[in-house]
Design a protein around this motif. Structure first.
Motif, PDB file in Angstrom:
ATOM      1  N   THR A 141       0.753  -1.161  -0.146  1.00  0.00           N
ATOM      2  CA  THR A 141       0.184  -0.085  -0.064  1.00  0.00           C
ATOM      3  C   THR A 141       0.869   1.102   0.019  1.00  0.00           C
ATOM      4  OG1 THR A 141      -1.840  -1.197   1.107  1.00  0.00           O
ATOM      5  CG2 THR A 141      -1.689   1.211   1.408  1.00  0.00           C
ATOM      6  N   ALA A 142       0.561   2.178  -1.023  1.00  0.00           N
ATOM      7  CA  ALA A 142       1.366   3.369  -1.153  1.00  0.00           C
ATOM      8  C   ALA A 142       0.895   4.339  -2.342  1.00  0.00           C
ATOM      9  CB  ALA A 142       2.949   2.970  -1.256  1.00  0.00           C
ATOM     10  N   VAL A 143       1.436   5.519  -2.352  1.00  0.00           N
ATOM     11  CA  VAL A 143       1.209   5.904  -3.566  1.00  0.00           C
ATOM     12  C   VAL A 143       2.524   5.456  -4.514  1.00  0.00           C
ATOM     13  CG1 VAL A 143       1.533   8.400  -4.726  1.00  0.00           C
ATOM     14  CG2 VAL A 143       0.134   8.062  -2.365  1.00  0.00           C
ATOM     15  N   TYR A 144       2.445   5.273  -5.716  1.00  0.00           N
ATOM     16  CA  TYR A 144       3.221   4.925  -6.720  1.00  0.00           C
ATOM     17  C   TYR A 144       3.376   6.349  -7.801  1.00  0.00           C
ATOM     18  CZ  TYR A 144       3.128   0.319  -4.971  1.00  0.00           C
ATOM     19  OH  TYR A 144       3.232  -0.844  -4.069  1.00  0.00           O
ATOM     20  N   TYR A 145       4.739   6.158  -7.824  1.00  0.00           N
ATOM     21  CA  TYR A 145       5.114   7.408  -8.863  1.00  0.00           C
ATOM     22  C   TYR A 145       5.964   6.763  -9.844  1.00  0.00           C
ATOM     23  CZ  TYR A 145       4.030  10.384  -4.802  1.00  0.00           C
ATOM     24  OH  TYR A 145       3.288  10.948  -3.702  1.00  0.00           O
ATOM     25  N   CYS A 146       5.556   7.439 -11.129  1.00  0.00           N
ATOM     26  CA  CYS A 146       6.448   7.216 -12.152  1.00  0.00           C
ATOM     27  C   CYS A 146       7.570   7.942 -12.239  1.00  0.00           C
ATOM     28  CB  CYS A 146       5.522   7.200 -13.401  1.00  0.00           C
ATOM     29  SG  CYS A 146       6.370   6.838 -15.069  1.00  0.00           S
ATOM     30  N   ASN A 147       8.675   7.399 -12.686  1.00  0.00           N
ATOM     31  CA  ASN A 147      10.003   8.250 -12.637  1.00  0.00           C
ATOM     32  C   ASN A 147      10.562   7.953 -14.068  1.00  0.00           C
ATOM     33  OD1 ASN A 147      13.223   7.668 -12.544  1.00  0.00           O
ATOM     34  ND2 ASN A 147      12.374   9.660 -11.339  1.00  0.00           N
ATOM     35  N   PHE A 148      11.175   9.154 -14.726  1.00  0.00           N
ATOM     36  CA  PHE A 148      11.692   9.306 -16.076  1.00  0.00           C
ATOM     37  C   PHE A 148      13.028   9.862 -15.796  1.00  0.00           C
ATOM     38  CE2 PHE A 148      11.317   9.820 -20.620  1.00  0.00           C
ATOM     39  CZ  PHE A 148      12.628  10.475 -20.922  1.00  0.00           C
ATOM     40  N   ARG A 149      14.125   9.042 -15.929  1.00  0.00           N
ATOM     41  CA  ARG A 149      15.469   9.559 -15.752  1.00  0.00           C
ATOM     42  C   ARG A 149      16.203   9.954 -16.951  1.00  0.00           C
ATOM     43  NH1 ARG A 149      19.017   9.148 -11.217  1.00  0.00           N
ATOM     44  NH2 ARG A 149      20.882   9.274 -11.606  1.00  0.00           N
ATOM     45  N   ARG A 150      16.469  10.755 -17.232  1.00  0.00           N
ATOM     46  CA  ARG A 150      17.637  11.357 -18.475  1.00  0.00           C
ATOM     47  C   ARG A 150      18.725  10.707 -18.363  1.00  0.00           C
ATOM     48  NH1 ARG A 150      16.508  17.743 -19.554  1.00  0.00           N
ATOM     49  NH2 ARG A 150      18.458  17.598 -19.020  1.00  0.00           N
ATOM     50  N   PHE A 151      19.570  10.570 -19.416  1.00  0.00           N
ATOM     51  CA  PHE A 151      20.824  10.210 -19.718  1.00  0.00           C
ATOM     52  C   PHE A 151      21.750  11.098 -18.643  1.00  0.00           C
ATOM     53  CE2 PHE A 151      22.605  13.689 -22.125  1.00  0.00           C
ATOM     54  CZ  PHE A 151      21.548  14.449 -22.392  1.00  0.00           C
ATOM     55  N   ASP A 152      21.241  12.338 -18.650  1.00  0.00           N
ATOM     56  CA  ASP A 152      22.135  13.311 -17.591  1.00  0.00           C
ATOM     57  C   ASP A 152      21.773  13.128 -16.080  1.00  0.00           C
ATOM     58  OD1 ASP A 152      21.088  16.362 -18.703  1.00  0.00           O
ATOM     59  OD2 ASP A 152      19.941  14.498 -17.999  1.00  0.00           O
ATOM     60  N   GLY A 153      20.821  12.339 -15.918  1.00  0.00           N
ATOM     61  CA  GLY A 153      20.511  12.173 -14.548  1.00  0.00           C
ATOM     62  C   GLY A 153      19.536  13.101 -13.754  1.00  0.00           C
ATOM     63  N   VAL A 154      18.842  13.787 -14.993  1.00  0.00           N
ATOM     64  CA  VAL A 154      17.765  14.642 -14.397  1.00  0.00           C
ATOM     65  C   VAL A 154      16.427  13.661 -14.228  1.00  0.00           C
ATOM     66  CG1 VAL A 154      16.551  16.522 -15.085  1.00  0.00           C
ATOM     67  CG2 VAL A 154      18.527  16.748 -15.525  1.00  0.00           C
ATOM     68  N   ASN A 155      15.731  14.028 -13.206  1.00  0.00           N
ATOM     69  CA  ASN A 155      14.742  13.121 -12.933  1.00  0.00           C
ATOM     70  C   ASN A 155      13.312  14.113 -13.110  1.00  0.00           C
ATOM     71  OD1 ASN A 155      15.405  10.340 -11.971  1.00  0.00           O
ATOM     72  ND2 ASN A 155      16.754  11.836 -10.735  1.00  0.00           N
ATOM     73  N   TYR A 156      12.274  13.491 -13.872  1.00  0.00           N
ATOM     74  CA  TYR A 156      10.954  13.978 -13.770  1.00  0.00           C
ATOM     75  C   TYR A 156      10.083  12.905 -12.946  1.00  0.00           C
ATOM     76  CZ  TYR A 156      12.782  16.464 -17.462  1.00  0.00           C
ATOM     77  OH  TYR A 156      13.776  17.719 -18.250  1.00  0.00           O
ATOM     78  N   TRP A 157       8.891  13.412 -12.424  1.00  0.00           N
ATOM     79  CA  TRP A 157       8.295  12.669 -11.763  1.00  0.00           C
ATOM     80  C   TRP A 157       6.571  12.742 -12.114  1.00  0.00           C
ATOM     81  CZ3 TRP A 157      10.246   9.278  -8.507  1.00  0.00           C
ATOM     82  CH2 TRP A 157      11.593   9.410  -8.108  1.00  0.00           C
ATOM     83  N   GLY A 158       5.916  11.798 -11.924  1.00  0.00           N
ATOM     84  CA  GLY A 158       4.574  11.750 -12.126  1.00  0.00           C
ATOM     85  C   GLY A 158       3.859  12.223 -10.861  1.00  0.00           C
ATOM     86  N   LYS A 159       2.628  12.582 -10.740  1.00  0.00           N
ATOM     87  CA  LYS A 159       1.820  13.031  -9.613  1.00  0.00           C
ATOM     88  C   LYS A 159       1.557  11.771  -8.762  1.00  0.00           C
ATOM     89  CE  LYS A 159      -0.080  17.271 -11.576  1.00  0.00           C
ATOM     90  NZ  LYS A 159      -1.340  18.092 -11.866  1.00  0.00           N
TER      91      LYS A 159
END
Length: 117
Positions: A91-109
């Motif tokens: 049980t948790a909030v599951y977050y999608c993650n996108f990690r660029r080649f240079d290490g920058v991360n993006y997150w879903g809500k």
């Protein structure tokens, strides 16, 4: 910029299965990884699983190995998380993650998964 939209969360009983989806939109990158993290109430966000774009190598947290499976569709810019044999501790909030080649991360809500006993 990359935008991520998760779906598929819900309330299920112990032992059930659930599939999460995450669609990426926005700028395209040729080398990246996508994955899932989760955050339970009162706990820190933790890694769940990831998949690489170019070779589709996968990584899993020990707590989900053998129960969860991550997969991706590059053409659809979508990553999936098939969750089987769910436990209350999933049980948790599951977050999608996108990690660029240079290490920058993006997150879903995030999308909430509740496993009821």
């Amino acid at each position: 910029q990359v935008q991520l939209l998760e779906s598929g969360g819900g309330l299920v009983q112990v032992g059930a299965s659930l599939t999460l989806s995450c669609v990426a939109s926005g700028r395209s990158f040729s080398n990246y990884a996508m994955g899932w993290f989760r955050q339970a109430p009162g706990k820190e966000r933790e890694f769940v699983a990831s998949i690489g774009y170019s070779v589709h190598n996968t990584l899993y947290a020990d707590s989900v190995k053998g129960r969860f499976a991550i997969s991706g569709d590059n053409a659809k810019k979508t990553v999936y998380l098939q969750m089987n044999s769910l436990k209350p501790e999933d049980t948790a909030v599951y977050y999608c993650n996108f990690r660029r080649f240079d290490g920058v991360n993006y997150w879903g809500k995030g999308t909430l998964v509740t496993v009821s006993s």
